[in-house]
Design a protein around this motif. Structure first.
Motif, PDB file in Angstrom:
ATOM      1  N   VAL A 330       0.831  -1.213   0.000  1.00 46.81           N
ATOM      2  CA  VAL A 330       0.000   0.000   0.000  1.00 46.81           C
ATOM      3  C   VAL A 330       0.864   1.260   0.000  1.00 46.81           C
ATOM      4  CG1 VAL A 330      -1.720   1.317   1.299  1.00 46.81           C
ATOM      5  CG2 VAL A 330      -1.929  -1.166   1.117  1.00 46.81           C
ATOM      6  N   VAL A 331       1.809   1.340   0.961  1.00 48.83           N
ATOM      7  CA  VAL A 331       2.585   2.579   1.111  1.00 48.83           C
ATOM      8  C   VAL A 331       3.542   2.805  -0.061  1.00 48.83           C
ATOM      9  CG1 VAL A 331       2.436   2.549   3.620  1.00 48.83           C
ATOM     10  CG2 VAL A 331       4.397   1.487   2.503  1.00 48.83           C
ATOM     11  N   LEU A 332       3.922   1.726  -0.744  1.00 53.21           N
ATOM     12  CA  LEU A 332       4.803   1.886  -1.903  1.00 53.21           C
ATOM     13  C   LEU A 332       4.016   2.148  -3.190  1.00 53.21           C
ATOM     14  CD1 LEU A 332       7.450  -0.923  -1.208  1.00 53.21           C
ATOM     15  CD2 LEU A 332       7.674   1.546  -0.839  1.00 53.21           C
ATOM     16  N   GLY A 333       2.683   2.147  -3.068  1.00 54.34           N
ATOM     17  CA  GLY A 333       1.852   2.475  -4.234  1.00 54.34           C
ATOM     18  C   GLY A 333       1.779   1.362  -5.261  1.00 54.34           C
ATOM     19  N   ILE A 334       2.034   0.105  -4.826  1.00 49.07           N
ATOM     20  CA  ILE A 334       1.957  -1.041  -5.744  1.00 49.07           C
ATOM     21  C   ILE A 334       0.506  -1.497  -5.845  1.00 49.07           C
ATOM     22  CG2 ILE A 334       2.768  -3.409  -6.134  1.00 49.07           C
ATOM     23  CD1 ILE A 334       5.227  -2.703  -4.458  1.00 49.07           C
ATOM     24  N   ASP A 335       0.111  -1.970  -6.997  1.00 48.25           N
ATOM     25  CA  ASP A 335      -1.246  -2.481  -7.201  1.00 48.25           C
ATOM     26  C   ASP A 335      -1.570  -3.542  -6.138  1.00 48.25           C
ATOM     27  OD1 ASP A 335      -3.622  -3.553  -8.067  1.00 48.25           O
ATOM     28  OD2 ASP A 335      -3.029  -3.705 -10.176  1.00 48.25           O
ATOM     29  N   SER A 336      -2.651  -3.341  -5.368  1.00 46.35           N
ATOM     30  CA  SER A 336      -2.994  -4.255  -4.274  1.00 46.35           C
ATOM     31  C   SER A 336      -3.372  -5.648  -4.767  1.00 46.35           C
ATOM     32  CB  SER A 336      -4.142  -3.676  -3.447  1.00 46.35           C
ATOM     33  OG  SER A 336      -5.289  -3.488  -4.262  1.00 46.35           O
ATOM     34  N   ASN A 337      -3.642  -5.786  -6.065  1.00 47.69           N
ATOM     35  CA  ASN A 337      -3.950  -7.113  -6.608  1.00 47.69           C
ATOM     36  C   ASN A 337      -2.748  -8.058  -6.518  1.00 47.69           C
ATOM     37  OD1 ASN A 337      -6.670  -6.610  -7.383  1.00 47.69           O
ATOM     38  ND2 ASN A 337      -5.934  -5.448  -9.139  1.00 47.69           N
ATOM     39  N   TYR A 338      -1.545  -7.479  -6.294  1.00 46.84           N
ATOM     40  CA  TYR A 338      -0.352  -8.310  -6.176  1.00 46.84           C
ATOM     41  C   TYR A 338      -0.201  -8.912  -4.780  1.00 46.84           C
ATOM     42  CZ  TYR A 338       1.317  -6.649 -10.703  1.00 46.84           C
ATOM     43  OH  TYR A 338       1.443  -6.385 -12.042  1.00 46.84           O
ATOM     44  N   THR A 339      -1.069  -8.523  -3.822  1.00 50.77           N
ATOM     45  CA  THR A 339      -0.888  -8.940  -2.435  1.00 50.77           C
ATOM     46  C   THR A 339      -0.871 -10.457  -2.282  1.00 50.77           C
ATOM     47  OG1 THR A 339      -1.980  -6.925  -1.653  1.00 50.77           O
ATOM     48  CG2 THR A 339      -1.818  -8.756  -0.092  1.00 50.77           C
ATOM     49  N   ASN A 340      -1.898 -11.125  -2.817  1.00 52.22           N
ATOM     50  CA  ASN A 340      -1.971 -12.582  -2.669  1.00 52.22           C
ATOM     51  C   ASN A 340      -0.813 -13.284  -3.368  1.00 52.22           C
ATOM     52  OD1 ASN A 340      -4.240 -12.507  -1.097  1.00 52.22           O
ATOM     53  ND2 ASN A 340      -5.665 -12.867  -2.779  1.00 52.22           N
ATOM     54  N   ILE A 341      -0.350 -12.706  -4.486  1.00 48.33           N
ATOM     55  CA  ILE A 341       0.801 -13.295  -5.191  1.00 48.33           C
ATOM     56  C   ILE A 341       2.025 -13.264  -4.282  1.00 48.33           C
ATOM     57  CG2 ILE A 341       2.354 -13.039  -7.156  1.00 48.33           C
ATOM     58  CD1 ILE A 341       0.007 -11.808  -8.708  1.00 48.33           C
ATOM     59  N   VAL A 342       2.254 -12.120  -3.641  1.00 44.16           N
ATOM     60  CA  VAL A 342       3.429 -11.980  -2.774  1.00 44.16           C
ATOM     61  C   VAL A 342       3.318 -12.897  -1.559  1.00 44.16           C
ATOM     62  CG1 VAL A 342       4.741 -10.370  -1.348  1.00 44.16           C
ATOM     63  CG2 VAL A 342       3.817  -9.609  -3.544  1.00 44.16           C
ATOM     64  N   ILE A 343       2.116 -12.963  -0.946  1.00 39.68           N
ATOM     65  CA  ILE A 343       1.946 -13.831   0.228  1.00 39.68           C
ATOM     66  C   ILE A 343       2.129 -15.301  -0.150  1.00 39.68           C
ATOM     67  CG2 ILE A 343       0.268 -14.637   1.941  1.00 39.68           C
ATOM     68  CD1 ILE A 343      -0.879 -11.825   2.009  1.00 39.68           C
ATOM     69  N   GLY A 344       1.590 -15.690  -1.312  1.00 40.05           N
ATOM     70  CA  GLY A 344       1.778 -17.059  -1.782  1.00 40.05           C
ATOM     71  C   GLY A 344       3.243 -17.392  -2.000  1.00 40.05           C
ATOM     72  N   MET A 345       3.981 -16.431  -2.568  1.00 42.18           N
ATOM     73  CA  MET A 345       5.419 -16.648  -2.771  1.00 42.18           C
ATOM     74  C   MET A 345       6.145 -16.728  -1.432  1.00 42.18           C
ATOM     75  SD  MET A 345       6.032 -14.080  -6.012  1.00 42.18           S
ATOM     76  CE  MET A 345       7.798 -14.297  -6.027  1.00 42.18           C
ATOM     77  N   ALA A 346       5.661 -15.968  -0.440  1.00 41.59           N
ATOM     78  CA  ALA A 346       6.284 -16.021   0.890  1.00 41.59           C
ATOM     79  C   ALA A 346       6.119 -17.403   1.501  1.00 41.59           C
ATOM     80  CB  ALA A 346       5.669 -14.955   1.801  1.00 41.59           C
ATOM     81  N   ILE A 347       4.925 -18.024   1.291  1.00 39.82           N
ATOM     82  CA  ILE A 347       4.708 -19.378   1.816  1.00 39.82           C
ATOM     83  C   ILE A 347       5.676 -20.362   1.158  1.00 39.82           C
ATOM     84  CG2 ILE A 347       3.075 -21.292   1.930  1.00 39.82           C
ATOM     85  CD1 ILE A 347       0.822 -19.292   2.096  1.00 39.82           C
ATOM     86  N   VAL A 348       5.784 -20.283  -0.171  1.00 40.68           N
ATOM     87  CA  VAL A 348       6.675 -21.199  -0.899  1.00 40.68           C
ATOM     88  C   VAL A 348       8.114 -21.008  -0.439  1.00 40.68           C
ATOM     89  CG1 VAL A 348       7.591 -21.803  -3.165  1.00 40.68           C
ATOM     90  CG2 VAL A 348       5.149 -21.301  -2.900  1.00 40.68           C
ATOM     91  N   LEU A 349       8.538 -19.746  -0.309  1.00 42.19           N
ATOM     92  CA  LEU A 349       9.908 -19.466   0.124  1.00 42.19           C
ATOM     93  C   LEU A 349      10.162 -20.011   1.531  1.00 42.19           C
ATOM     94  CD1 LEU A 349      12.616 -18.073  -0.380  1.00 42.19           C
ATOM     95  CD2 LEU A 349      11.636 -15.967   0.571  1.00 42.19           C
ATOM     96  N   ALA A 350       9.180 -19.831   2.434  1.00 44.71           N
ATOM     97  CA  ALA A 350       9.343 -20.321   3.812  1.00 44.71           C
ATOM     98  C   ALA A 350       9.469 -21.839   3.840  1.00 44.71           C
ATOM     99  CB  ALA A 350       8.150 -19.870   4.668  1.00 44.71           C
ATOM    100  N   VAL A 351       8.672 -22.535   3.006  1.00 43.94           N
ATOM    101  CA  VAL A 351       8.740 -23.999   2.959  1.00 43.94           C
ATOM    102  C   VAL A 351      10.088 -24.456   2.398  1.00 43.94           C
ATOM    103  CG1 VAL A 351       7.767 -26.070   1.884  1.00 43.94           C
ATOM    104  CG2 VAL A 351       6.251 -24.300   2.786  1.00 43.94           C
ATOM    105  N   VAL A 352      10.566 -23.763   1.342  1.00 42.20           N
ATOM    106  CA  VAL A 352      11.862 -24.127   0.753  1.00 42.20           C
ATOM    107  C   VAL A 352      12.982 -23.933   1.774  1.00 42.20           C
ATOM    108  CG1 VAL A 352      13.573 -23.472  -0.993  1.00 42.20           C
ATOM    109  CG2 VAL A 352      11.151 -23.648  -1.607  1.00 42.20           C
ATOM    110  N   VAL A 353      12.950 -22.811   2.501  1.00 41.31           N
ATOM    111  CA  VAL A 353      13.968 -22.554   3.524  1.00 41.31           C
ATOM    112  C   VAL A 353      13.908 -23.613   4.616  1.00 41.31           C
ATOM    113  CG1 VAL A 353      14.669 -20.949   5.354  1.00 41.31           C
ATOM    114  CG2 VAL A 353      14.081 -20.074   3.092  1.00 41.31           C
ATOM    115  N   ASP A 354      12.671 -23.984   5.034  1.00 43.45           N
ATOM    116  CA  ASP A 354      12.522 -24.992   6.089  1.00 43.45           C
ATOM    117  C   ASP A 354      13.079 -26.334   5.632  1.00 43.45           C
ATOM    118  OD1 ASP A 354      11.182 -26.124   8.586  1.00 43.45           O
ATOM    119  OD2 ASP A 354      10.223 -27.304   7.005  1.00 43.45           O
ATOM    120  N   GLN A 355      12.776 -26.748   4.395  1.00 44.67           N
ATOM    121  CA  GLN A 355      13.264 -28.031   3.906  1.00 44.67           C
ATOM    122  C   GLN A 355      14.778 -28.018   3.741  1.00 44.67           C
ATOM    123  OE1 GLN A 355      11.000 -28.968   0.375  1.00 44.67           O
ATOM    124  NE2 GLN A 355       9.269 -29.746   1.563  1.00 44.67           N
TER     125      GLN A 355
END
Length: 364
Positions: A330-355
């Motif tokens: 929001v504060v960086l003025g990025i299209d909010s439609n990207y929110t779920n994409i970023v959160i989904g990528m965060a989940i994948v990244l967290a799982v990869v780091v954990d494994q």
């Protein structure tokens, strides 16, 4: 002897720092600090007007009181549910219905609170001006009870039918949301006792509304105590680490699973009670998409989807990370439609780091 005492003190100090630096929560604190620094320096400034003098002034778009309080408040709704979700994931399960349980608990609680405000509460001290000693315990109990009932159904169906919780809670996600729609016919419910809202969950202290944040901290500390200091917590990790071994060790696996799903549902209800108190309204579409944010918070907070690892404090910090991502967009003025994409990528990244960590540690 004095030298040994000094050496012992030094050794204890080094041991303390090794424990702190080695804790998975420490990495999250570093990530949060880096995100705060990055957003502070890249978000720019906005113009604000002083309410008393009418003069305008510039504040940092991210690092200002209103925005930081808003992040903490929004995180609290997710974090409370993420603590329960962390327990389920540590046990080796998952609960996709958490957002729908949140909505159903909110609708049921809102219905009871509206009745209490308008009808006099059946002689129980209700009606206009109803006491907070009646409204708050009743509202919280009803919301937590509705959520816990959904959790019991999830747990019993998972254990009794021997079906993976992914399937059971996927069905529950649709069923609970559907019941919420049937109860409300798509309409929102409001008009709660003021003692529950303005004087309760939205009480003002030091110029802010801290109750949801305080509830978040208390729930995280209680969750950490249960997982690390009780037999129930050890059983949870044992089931997630090796369910068969836990069963042969005498752990009542089915009962523990049902209890964890029930706690997850009850905490979804508690978060719904906070929603009613803070916003003073509820609707059947409340919490849409929350299952993604809650699971992301637990996983980013260190809960392993393979089971056997995770923490309640990590889940709370994970919720802060997710909310910082949301706020940063929001504060960086990025299209909010990207929110779920970023959160989904965060989940994948967290799982990869954990494994990766799991493989490097030799599967310990």
């Amino acid at each position: 002897m004095a030298n040994r005492a000094i050496d012992s003190a030094g050794g204890n100090g080094r041991g303390f720092f090794r424990v702190v630096l080695g804790a998975q929560e420490f990495g999250l604190v570093v990530v949060i600090a880096l995100m705060v620094l990055g957003l502070t320096f890249t978000s720019g400034s906005i113009e604000r007007r002083d309410r008393e003098t009418g003069e305008t002034y510039q504040v940092n778009k991210f690092l200002n009181k209103d925005n930081l309080v808003g992040i903490a408040k929004d995180s609290s709704f997710i974090a409370v549910m993420a603590v329960g979700m962390a327990g389920v994931i540590i046990m080796g399960g998952i609960d996709l219905s958490v957002g729908s349980m949140y909505a159903l608990a909110a609708v049921v609680g809102a219905t009871v609170l509206k009745w209490l405000e308008s009808s006099g509460g059946g002689g129980g001290g209700g009606g206009p001006g109803v006491s907070g000693w009646v409204a708050i315990p009743l509202g919280v109990a009803v919301c937590c009870g509705a959520g816990a009932l959904c959790g019991v159904v999830n747990g019993l169906a998972t254990v009794g039918l021997r079906v993976h919780p992914f399937i059971i809670t996927l069905g529950g996600m649709a069923v609970y949301r559907g019941i919420a729609f049937v109860l409300t016919k798509g309409q929102s419910i409001s008009e709660f006792p003021i003692s529950y809202t303005t004087h309760g969950f939205k009480a003002t202290l030091w110029g802010v509304n801290p109750v949801p944040m305080l509830v978040m901290v208390v729930v995280a500390l209680c969750g950490a105590a249960v997982l690390t200091r009780t037999t129930f917590g050890r059983w949870t990790f044992a089931i997630g680490g090796n369910e068969t071994a836990a069963k042969y060790a005498g752990v009542s696996v089915g009962a523990v699973k049902v209890a964890l799903f029930t706690i997850c549902g009850a905490l979804a209800g508690l978060s719904a009670a906070m929603l009613l108190g803070y916003y003073g309204t509820a609707a059947s579409n409340a919490g849409t998409g929350y299952e993604l944010s809650v699971i992301a918070a637990a996983v980013v907070g260190g809960a392993s989807l393979s089971g056997g690892r995770g923490s309640a404090i990590g889940a709370m910090l994970g919720a802060l990370v997710i909310q910082l991502i949301d706020n940063g967009i929001v504060v960086l003025g990025i299209d909010s439609n990207y929110t779920n994409i970023v959160i989904g990528m965060a989940i994948v990244l967290a799982v990869v780091v954990d494994q990766t960590k799991h493989r490097l540690s030799g599967g310990r």
